[in-house]
Write a protein that holds these residues in place. Structure first.
Motif, short mmCIF file in Angstrom:
data_model
loop_
_atom_site.label_atom_id
_atom_site.label_comp_id
_atom_site.label_asym_id
_atom_site.label_seq_id
_atom_site.Cartn_x
_atom_site.Cartn_y
_atom_site.Cartn_z
N SER A 144 -5.22 -0.46 -3.34
CA SER A 144 -3.79 -0.81 -3.37
C SER A 144 -3.15 -0.37 -4.68
CB SER A 144 -3.59 -2.32 -3.13
OG SER A 144 -3.95 -3.08 -4.25
N VAL A 145 -3.90 -0.43 -5.78
CA VAL A 145 -3.37 0.04 -7.07
C VAL A 145 -3.18 1.56 -7.01
CG1 VAL A 145 -3.83 0.25 -9.54
CG2 VAL A 145 -4.32 -1.89 -8.35
N TYR A 146 -4.17 2.27 -6.47
CA TYR A 146 -4.05 3.73 -6.33
C TYR A 146 -2.79 4.07 -5.53
CZ TYR A 146 -8.95 4.89 -7.70
OH TYR A 146 -10.14 5.09 -8.35
N LEU A 147 -2.58 3.36 -4.43
CA LEU A 147 -1.42 3.63 -3.58
C LEU A 147 -0.13 3.30 -4.32
CD1 LEU A 147 -2.78 2.25 -0.19
CD2 LEU A 147 -2.43 4.66 -0.80
N ARG A 148 -0.09 2.17 -5.01
CA ARG A 148 1.11 1.77 -5.74
C ARG A 148 1.49 2.83 -6.77
NH1 ARG A 148 4.70 -0.80 -4.29
NH2 ARG A 148 3.91 -2.90 -4.25
N ILE A 149 0.51 3.32 -7.53
CA ILE A 149 0.77 4.34 -8.55
C ILE A 149 1.35 5.60 -7.91
CG2 ILE A 149 -0.35 5.90 -10.21
CD1 ILE A 149 -2.31 3.57 -10.80
N ASN A 150 1.00 5.87 -6.66
CA ASN A 150 1.50 7.05 -5.95
C ASN A 150 2.73 6.75 -5.11
OD1 ASN A 150 -0.34 9.61 -6.19
ND2 ASN A 150 -1.68 7.81 -6.33
N ASP A 151 3.37 5.60 -5.36
CA ASP A 151 4.60 5.20 -4.66
C ASP A 151 4.45 5.12 -3.15
OD1 ASP A 151 6.17 4.86 -6.97
OD2 ASP A 151 6.51 7.03 -7.11
N VAL A 152 3.27 4.74 -2.70
CA VAL A 152 3.04 4.52 -1.28
C VAL A 152 3.29 3.04 -0.99
CG1 VAL A 152 1.32 4.59 0.57
CG2 VAL A 152 1.32 6.39 -1.18
N PRO A 153 4.16 2.73 -0.03
CA PRO A 153 4.44 1.33 0.29
C PRO A 153 3.16 0.59 0.71
CG PRO A 153 6.03 2.76 1.35
CD PRO A 153 4.96 3.65 0.78
N LEU A 154 2.96 -0.58 0.14
CA LEU A 154 1.76 -1.36 0.43
C LEU A 154 1.99 -2.31 1.61
CD1 LEU A 154 0.65 -2.40 -3.16
CD2 LEU A 154 -0.13 -0.46 -1.78
N PRO A 155 0.97 -2.43 2.47
CA PRO A 155 1.06 -3.42 3.53
C PRO A 155 0.72 -4.80 2.97
CG PRO A 155 -1.06 -2.32 3.65
CD PRO A 155 -0.27 -1.65 2.53
N LYS A 156 1.06 -5.82 3.72
CA LYS A 156 0.68 -7.16 3.28
C LYS A 156 -0.84 -7.31 3.41
CE LYS A 156 1.17 -9.47 7.68
NZ LYS A 156 1.55 -10.67 8.36
N SER A 157 -1.40 -8.16 2.56
CA SER A 157 -2.81 -8.49 2.71
C SER A 157 -2.93 -10.00 2.84
CB SER A 157 -3.65 -7.92 1.58
OG SER A 157 -3.14 -8.29 0.31
N TYR A 158 -2.57 -10.76 1.80
CA TYR A 158 -2.62 -12.21 1.87
C TYR A 158 -1.23 -12.81 1.75
CZ TYR A 158 -7.50 -11.17 1.30
OH TYR A 158 -8.75 -10.66 1.47
N GLY A 159 -0.27 -12.03 2.06
CA GLY A 159 1.12 -12.43 1.97
C GLY A 159 1.95 -11.18 1.82
N PRO A 160 3.25 -11.32 1.81
CA PRO A 160 4.11 -10.14 1.72
C PRO A 160 3.95 -9.40 0.39
CG PRO A 160 5.41 -12.16 1.64
CD PRO A 160 4.00 -12.57 1.85
N THR A 161 4.23 -8.10 0.44
CA THR A 161 4.24 -7.29 -0.76
C THR A 161 5.69 -7.03 -1.15
OG1 THR A 161 4.31 -5.15 0.37
CG2 THR A 161 2.12 -6.11 0.00
N ALA A 162 5.88 -6.37 -2.27
CA ALA A 162 7.24 -6.00 -2.69
C ALA A 162 7.83 -4.98 -1.72
CB ALA A 162 7.20 -5.43 -4.10
N ASP A 163 6.97 -4.35 -0.90
CA ASP A 163 7.42 -3.31 0.03
C ASP A 163 7.71 -3.84 1.42
OD1 ASP A 163 7.00 -1.22 -1.89
OD2 ASP A 163 4.86 -1.55 -1.58
N GLU A 164 7.01 -4.92 1.81
CA GLU A 164 7.17 -5.47 3.16
C GLU A 164 7.32 -6.98 3.07
OE1 GLU A 164 3.92 -4.20 5.59
OE2 GLU A 164 4.45 -2.11 5.41
N ASN A 165 8.45 -7.49 3.49
CA ASN A 165 8.67 -8.95 3.47
C ASN A 165 8.64 -9.50 4.86
OD1 ASN A 165 8.90 -9.23 0.67
ND2 ASN A 165 11.02 -8.49 0.74
#
Length: 165
Positions: A144-165
């Motif tokens: 998820s850190v690798y994806l975040r650094i590459n500006d890839v929207p993250l899916p939720k895992s244990y709750g919403p992310t800044a990308d998906e509410n």
């Protein structure tokens, strides 16, 4: 109220399968060779290791241990489509193993060694939780850190992310 020991061992996996599949499906094909640091795995290597952790879970449940001095099958993929296909095949295999696993199997000892050096011997249930489930979650968090650094929207895992509410 009795608690089913198999549910305790495998209950988390159903949720983790879906979260992991969704995280892997976010990897852009052009990011498989990207790495955050020269000492780090590439995104593709990390993703393939995550897939391999399903094989580890199968091995924990079906074998008496693993000798790290020996080679084992490693996943290789260079596209998201190839990676997801391999993930789904290993998930299917692990589900089949779950179906034939008993409480007695979970109590059996499992050993991690490197040649003659034994690192530990513990019940399969404990090893599955630590080296199967927790290990998978750890590396998925790295991804998820690798994806975040590459500006890839993250899916939720244990709750919403800044990308998906």
């Amino acid at each position: 109220m009795s608690i089913d020991p198999l549910h305790l061992a495998f209950g988390d996996m159903e949720y983790e399968f879906g979260v992991t599949r969704e995280m892997l499906s976010r990897i852009p094909d052009d990011c498989f060779d990207w790495r955050p640091h020269k000492k780090s795995w590439t995104m593709g290597q990390l993703a393939c290791h995550i897939v391999d952790l399903l094989w580890w879970s199968v091995t924990i449940l079906e074998e008496d241990g693993i000798d790290m001095a020996k080679t084992w099958p490693r996943t290789e993929a260079s596209t998201q489509e190839e990676l997801i296909a391999k993930y789904e095949a290993k998930e299917k295999q692990l589900r089949e193993v779950f179906d034939r696993t008993t409480v007695e199997t979970l109590a059996e000892p499992w050993t991690l060694s490197y040649g003659p050096q034994i690192f530990f011997t513990e019940p399969k249930a404990d090893v599955l939780r630590r080296f199967g489930i927790s290990h998978l979650v750890h590396h998925r968090a790295q991804l998820s850190v690798y994806l975040r650094i590459n500006d890839v929207p993250l899916p939720k895992s244990y709750g919403p992310t800044a990308d998906e509410n």
